[in-house]
Design a protein around this motif. Structure first.
Motif, PDB file in Angstrom:
ATOM      1  N   GLU A 177       0.835  -1.200   0.000  1.00 43.72           N
ATOM      2  CA  GLU A 177       0.000   0.000   0.000  1.00 43.72           C
ATOM      3  C   GLU A 177       0.871   1.251   0.000  1.00 43.72           C
ATOM      4  O   GLU A 177       0.490   2.293  -0.541  1.00 43.72           O
ATOM      5  CB  GLU A 177      -0.937  -0.008   1.204  1.00 43.72           C
ATOM      6  CG  GLU A 177      -1.996  -1.105   1.137  1.00 43.72           C
ATOM      7  CD  GLU A 177      -3.007  -1.001   2.261  1.00 43.72           C
ATOM      8  OE1 GLU A 177      -2.943  -0.003   3.035  1.00 43.72           O
ATOM      9  OE2 GLU A 177      -3.867  -1.886   2.365  1.00 43.72           O
ATOM     10  N   GLN A 178       2.048   1.152   0.598  1.00 52.10           N
ATOM     11  CA  GLN A 178       3.029   2.223   0.574  1.00 52.10           C
ATOM     12  C   GLN A 178       4.394   1.626   0.912  1.00 52.10           C
ATOM     13  O   GLN A 178       4.477   0.532   1.462  1.00 52.10           O
ATOM     14  CB  GLN A 178       2.669   3.338   1.556  1.00 52.10           C
ATOM     15  CG  GLN A 178       2.593   2.896   3.004  1.00 52.10           C
ATOM     16  CD  GLN A 178       2.147   4.017   3.919  1.00 52.10           C
ATOM     17  OE1 GLN A 178       1.814   5.104   3.486  1.00 52.10           O
ATOM     18  NE2 GLN A 178       2.142   3.756   5.215  1.00 52.10           N
ATOM     19  N   THR A 179       5.443   2.337   0.559  1.00 53.62           N
ATOM     20  CA  THR A 179       6.787   1.846   0.853  1.00 53.62           C
ATOM     21  C   THR A 179       7.215   2.253   2.261  1.00 53.62           C
ATOM     22  O   THR A 179       6.613   3.129   2.883  1.00 53.62           O
ATOM     23  CB  THR A 179       7.790   2.390  -0.170  1.00 53.62           C
ATOM     24  OG1 THR A 179       7.805   3.827  -0.104  1.00 53.62           O
ATOM     25  CG2 THR A 179       7.424   1.955  -1.573  1.00 53.62           C
ATOM     26  N   SER A 180       8.256   1.608   2.745  1.00 55.12           N
ATOM     27  CA  SER A 180       8.846   1.924   4.041  1.00 55.12           C
ATOM     28  C   SER A 180      10.364   1.910   3.880  1.00 55.12           C
ATOM     29  O   SER A 180      10.891   1.501   2.839  1.00 55.12           O
ATOM     30  CB  SER A 180       8.428   0.886   5.085  1.00 55.12           C
ATOM     31  OG  SER A 180       8.982  -0.383   4.770  1.00 55.12           O
ATOM     32  N   TYR A 232       6.502   0.236  -7.058  1.00 56.66           N
ATOM     33  CA  TYR A 232       6.275  -0.697  -5.948  1.00 56.66           C
ATOM     34  C   TYR A 232       5.030  -1.557  -6.161  1.00 56.66           C
ATOM     35  O   TYR A 232       4.898  -2.621  -5.550  1.00 56.66           O
ATOM     36  CB  TYR A 232       6.280   0.012  -4.598  1.00 56.66           C
ATOM     37  CG  TYR A 232       5.150   0.963  -4.287  1.00 56.66           C
ATOM     38  CD1 TYR A 232       3.916   0.502  -3.835  1.00 56.66           C
ATOM     39  CD2 TYR A 232       5.332   2.343  -4.385  1.00 56.66           C
ATOM     40  CE1 TYR A 232       2.900   1.371  -3.505  1.00 56.66           C
ATOM     41  CE2 TYR A 232       4.317   3.226  -4.052  1.00 56.66           C
ATOM     42  CZ  TYR A 232       3.098   2.737  -3.608  1.00 56.66           C
ATOM     43  OH  TYR A 232       2.094   3.604  -3.277  1.00 56.66           O
ATOM     44  N   ASN A 233       4.122  -1.139  -7.067  1.00 55.84           N
ATOM     45  CA  ASN A 233       2.976  -2.007  -7.349  1.00 55.84           C
ATOM     46  C   ASN A 233       3.327  -3.136  -8.316  1.00 55.84           C
ATOM     47  O   ASN A 233       2.462  -3.942  -8.666  1.00 55.84           O
ATOM     48  CB  ASN A 233       1.776  -1.202  -7.858  1.00 55.84           C
ATOM     49  CG  ASN A 233       2.029  -0.485  -9.168  1.00 55.84           C
ATOM     50  OD1 ASN A 233       3.105  -0.602  -9.762  1.00 55.84           O
ATOM     51  ND2 ASN A 233       1.054   0.277  -9.629  1.00 55.84           N
ATOM     52  N   ASP A 260       9.699   6.504  -7.707  1.00 51.35           N
ATOM     53  CA  ASP A 260       8.424   5.940  -7.248  1.00 51.35           C
ATOM     54  C   ASP A 260       8.473   5.534  -5.778  1.00 51.35           C
ATOM     55  O   ASP A 260       7.574   5.864  -5.002  1.00 51.35           O
ATOM     56  CB  ASP A 260       8.040   4.736  -8.098  1.00 51.35           C
ATOM     57  CG  ASP A 260       6.721   4.119  -7.640  1.00 51.35           C
ATOM     58  OD1 ASP A 260       5.692   4.796  -7.736  1.00 51.35           O
ATOM     59  OD2 ASP A 260       6.738   2.965  -7.149  1.00 51.35           O
ATOM     60  N   TRP A 261       9.509   4.816  -5.383  1.00 52.74           N
ATOM     61  CA  TRP A 261       9.568   4.235  -4.049  1.00 52.74           C
ATOM     62  C   TRP A 261       9.864   5.269  -2.972  1.00 52.74           C
ATOM     63  O   TRP A 261       9.488   5.077  -1.811  1.00 52.74           O
ATOM     64  CB  TRP A 261      10.637   3.138  -4.000  1.00 52.74           C
ATOM     65  CG  TRP A 261      10.266   1.885  -4.712  1.00 52.74           C
ATOM     66  CD1 TRP A 261      10.079   1.723  -6.057  1.00 52.74           C
ATOM     67  CD2 TRP A 261      10.042   0.599  -4.126  1.00 52.74           C
ATOM     68  NE1 TRP A 261       9.753   0.422  -6.345  1.00 52.74           N
ATOM     69  CE2 TRP A 261       9.728  -0.288  -5.185  1.00 52.74           C
ATOM     70  CE3 TRP A 261      10.099   0.113  -2.824  1.00 52.74           C
ATOM     71  CZ2 TRP A 261       9.451  -1.638  -4.961  1.00 52.74           C
ATOM     72  CZ3 TRP A 261       9.837  -1.233  -2.605  1.00 52.74           C
ATOM     73  CH2 TRP A 261       9.511  -2.093  -3.665  1.00 52.74           C
ATOM     74  N   ASP A 272       7.387  11.581  -1.983  1.00 47.70           N
ATOM     75  CA  ASP A 272       6.100  12.005  -1.459  1.00 47.70           C
ATOM     76  C   ASP A 272       5.289  12.489  -2.664  1.00 47.70           C
ATOM     77  O   ASP A 272       5.600  13.526  -3.249  1.00 47.70           O
ATOM     78  CB  ASP A 272       6.299  13.143  -0.451  1.00 47.70           C
ATOM     79  CG  ASP A 272       4.996  13.658   0.144  1.00 47.70           C
ATOM     80  OD1 ASP A 272       3.938  13.516  -0.508  1.00 47.70           O
ATOM     81  OD2 ASP A 272       5.035  14.234   1.232  1.00 47.70           O
ATOM     82  N   ASP A 298      11.687  11.408   0.129  1.00 50.91           N
ATOM     83  CA  ASP A 298      11.757  11.043   1.533  1.00 50.91           C
ATOM     84  C   ASP A 298      13.200  10.577   1.750  1.00 50.91           C
ATOM     85  O   ASP A 298      13.596   9.504   1.292  1.00 50.91           O
ATOM     86  CB  ASP A 298      10.763   9.922   1.832  1.00 50.91           C
ATOM     87  CG  ASP A 298      10.785   9.459   3.279  1.00 50.91           C
ATOM     88  OD1 ASP A 298      11.893   9.289   3.830  1.00 50.91           O
ATOM     89  OD2 ASP A 298       9.704   9.253   3.850  1.00 50.91           O
ATOM     90  N   LYS A 357      14.001   6.998   3.205  1.00 53.22           N
ATOM     91  CA  LYS A 357      13.796   5.930   2.227  1.00 53.22           C
ATOM     92  C   LYS A 357      14.880   5.973   1.142  1.00 53.22           C
ATOM     93  O   LYS A 357      15.406   4.939   0.721  1.00 53.22           O
ATOM     94  CB  LYS A 357      12.409   6.066   1.592  1.00 53.22           C
ATOM     95  CG  LYS A 357      11.249   5.807   2.529  1.00 53.22           C
ATOM     96  CD  LYS A 357       9.919   5.982   1.805  1.00 53.22           C
ATOM     97  CE  LYS A 357       8.745   5.748   2.723  1.00 53.22           C
ATOM     98  NZ  LYS A 357       7.440   5.922   2.007  1.00 53.22           N
ATOM     99  N   GLU A 398       1.146  13.733 -10.588  1.00 52.80           N
ATOM    100  CA  GLU A 398       2.089  13.171  -9.618  1.00 52.80           C
ATOM    101  C   GLU A 398       3.511  13.252 -10.154  1.00 52.80           C
ATOM    102  O   GLU A 398       4.436  13.658  -9.430  1.00 52.80           O
ATOM    103  CB  GLU A 398       1.727  11.717  -9.300  1.00 52.80           C
ATOM    104  CG  GLU A 398       0.457  11.541  -8.502  1.00 52.80           C
ATOM    105  CD  GLU A 398       0.112  10.100  -8.236  1.00 52.80           C
ATOM    106  OE1 GLU A 398      -0.817   9.859  -7.440  1.00 52.80           O
ATOM    107  OE2 GLU A 398       0.760   9.204  -8.825  1.00 52.80           O
TER     108      GLU A 398
END
Length: 319
Positions: free
Chosen positions: A110-113, A194-195, A228-229, A232, A239, A242, A301
Motif C-alpha cells: 500500500e506504501q513503501t517503508s 512498488y505495485n 516511485d519508491w 512524497d 523522503d 527511504k 504526480e
C-alpha cells in the motif's frame, strides 16, 4: 477495473483445459493495471495469473518472456510463462497474445517503508548484474522516437507552465544523450514501481510485470525506482530516509562508476519526465472514454516529481 478483453466462463474453461492445471474453480479480473488485461485463475492445482497483452502484437512478446526466463534461471522470483499441453508458452486468446504464470505468495504494498526500500535497492542491483549476460539487446518501445513524437503531440494540450517544463526537459534530455550515451547499460525492468512487486509482510517475495524491459542505462532503471519508491507524491520531494536506505543497499551490491555518479541528477529528471509523458499520453488519449479515463494514473504526480528533481537532487557521494 482494468479488464479490456472480457472472457466468459466457457472461454476460461477451454483455455485451462489446454494446460496441466487441473479443473477451473474460479476466475476474477484484476484491477490496477493500465496496459494489459489480467485475471486471477484458481484451479484444482493452485492459483495462477492470465495476462492478455493489449499493447503488443504476438511477435513482440517473446522478448519479455525470455527476459523473465533468464532471471528465473538466475534464481529470482519472477513470473515465467507456463508451458501448455502443446509445448507452447504464448497463446492467442480473443485475438490478443496471452500467457499464464504462477501466482506468487504475498501482496502488493500500500506504501513503501525504509525496510522495503532497503530490500528493493539490494534486489535491483542484483537484478542489474544478472541482466548483463542476457544476449538480446532490445531498445525500449518508448525510446527516442517516442519521446519526441509524444512530446510534440502533447504540447497543444498543456498549459504554458507545463509546456515550458516539457520543452526544457526534452532539450536537456537531447543534450544528455550527446554527453552520456556511453554510460553502462544492462537489461532493465523499466517499470519497477512498488505495485510491480509482492511482499510477504515487509519481505520481498516477487518482482512482476516485465513488459517495459529493455536494454538501457543501469542508472535510469535505478532512477525510475527511486522516483516511485522514495517520493512524497503530494509534493514530489524525496523522503530522504527511504532514499538513503534504497541507495545504500543498491551501492553495496553494485558500485556506480564516476560517470554514473555525475549523471545521476540527470537520470532522476529523465526518469520523471518519461513517466510524466506516458501518463499524459494515456490521460489525454482516454479523456473521451470515461471508463478508461478512470483507470489511468494521475499525470500531475510525476509533474510534481519532475519539478522537485529540477529544484534539487542529492548527490550519490553524499550517502
Amino acid at each position: 477495473m482494468a479488464v479490456y478483453t472480457s472472457l466468459t466462463d466457457s472461454d476460461m474453461r477451454a483455455l485451462v483445459a489446454d494446460y496441466y492445471l487441473g479443473e477451473l474453480v474460479s476466475f476474477q479480473g484484476i484491477s490496477g493495471g493500465v496496459e494489459n488485461t489480467n485475471y486471477f485463475l484458481t484451479t484444482s492445482t493452485g492459483k495462477y495469473v492470465l495476462t492478455l497483452f493489449e499493447e503488443f502484437e504476438f511477435d513482440e512478446v517473446p522478448y519479455f518472456l525470455d527476459v523473465v526466463a533468464h532471471l528465473k534461471h538466475k534464481g529470482f522470483n519472477v513470473p515465467a510463462a507456463l508451458i501448455d499441453i502443446h509445448g507452447e508458452r504464448l497463446r492467442v486468446v480473443k485475438g490478443r497474445p496471452a500467457i499464464i504464470v504462477d501466482c506468487f505468495p504475498g501482496e502488493g504494498l500500500e506504501q513503501t517503508s525504509v525496510k522495503t526500500c532497503r530490500q528493493m535497492g539490494s534486489a535491483l542491483a542484483k537484478l542489474h548484474i544478472a541482466g548483463e549476460d542476457f544476449p538480446e539487446q532490445r531498445e525500449s518501445h518508448r525510446g527516442m522516437a517516442w519521446w519526441h513524437a509524444t512530446s510534440a503531440s502533447l504540447l497543444p494540450e498543456l498549459d504554458s507552465k507545463q509546456a515550458e517544463l516539457l520543452q526544457s526537459q526534452i532539450a536537456a534530455f537531447d543534450d544528455f544523450i550527446v554527453e552520456y550515451d556511453a554510460l553502462p547499460k544492462t537489461t532493465i525492468h523499466g517499470d519497477l514501481f512498488y505495485n510491480n512487486t509482492l511482499f510477504d509482510g515487509e519481505n520481498l517475495s516477487a518482482i512482476i510485470d516485465f513488459y517495459n524491459a529493455c536494454y538501457s542505462w543501469v542508472m535510469y532503471d535505478l532512477a525510475i525506482v527511486v522516483n516511485d519508491w522514495c517520493s512524497d507524491l503530494s509534493t514530489g520531494e524525496l523522503d530522504m530516509d527511504k532514499y538513503r536506505a534504497l541507495m545504500k543497499a543498491y551501492c553495496y551490491e553494485r558500485e556506480p562508476n564516476a560517470d554514473e555518479i555525475t549523471a545521476w541528477p540527470h537520470m532522476l529528471r529523465i526518469a520523471a519526465l518519461r513517466f510524466w509523458l506516458s501518463r499524459l499520453e494515456a490521460w489525454h488519449g482516454a479523456k473521451h472514454d470515461p471508463e478508461r479515463l478512470a483507470q489511468q494514473h494521475d499525470p500531475q504526480e510525476f509533474q510534481r516529481i519532475l519539478e522537485a528533481r529540477v529544484r534539487f537532487v542529492p548527490a550519490i557521494t553524499e550517502l
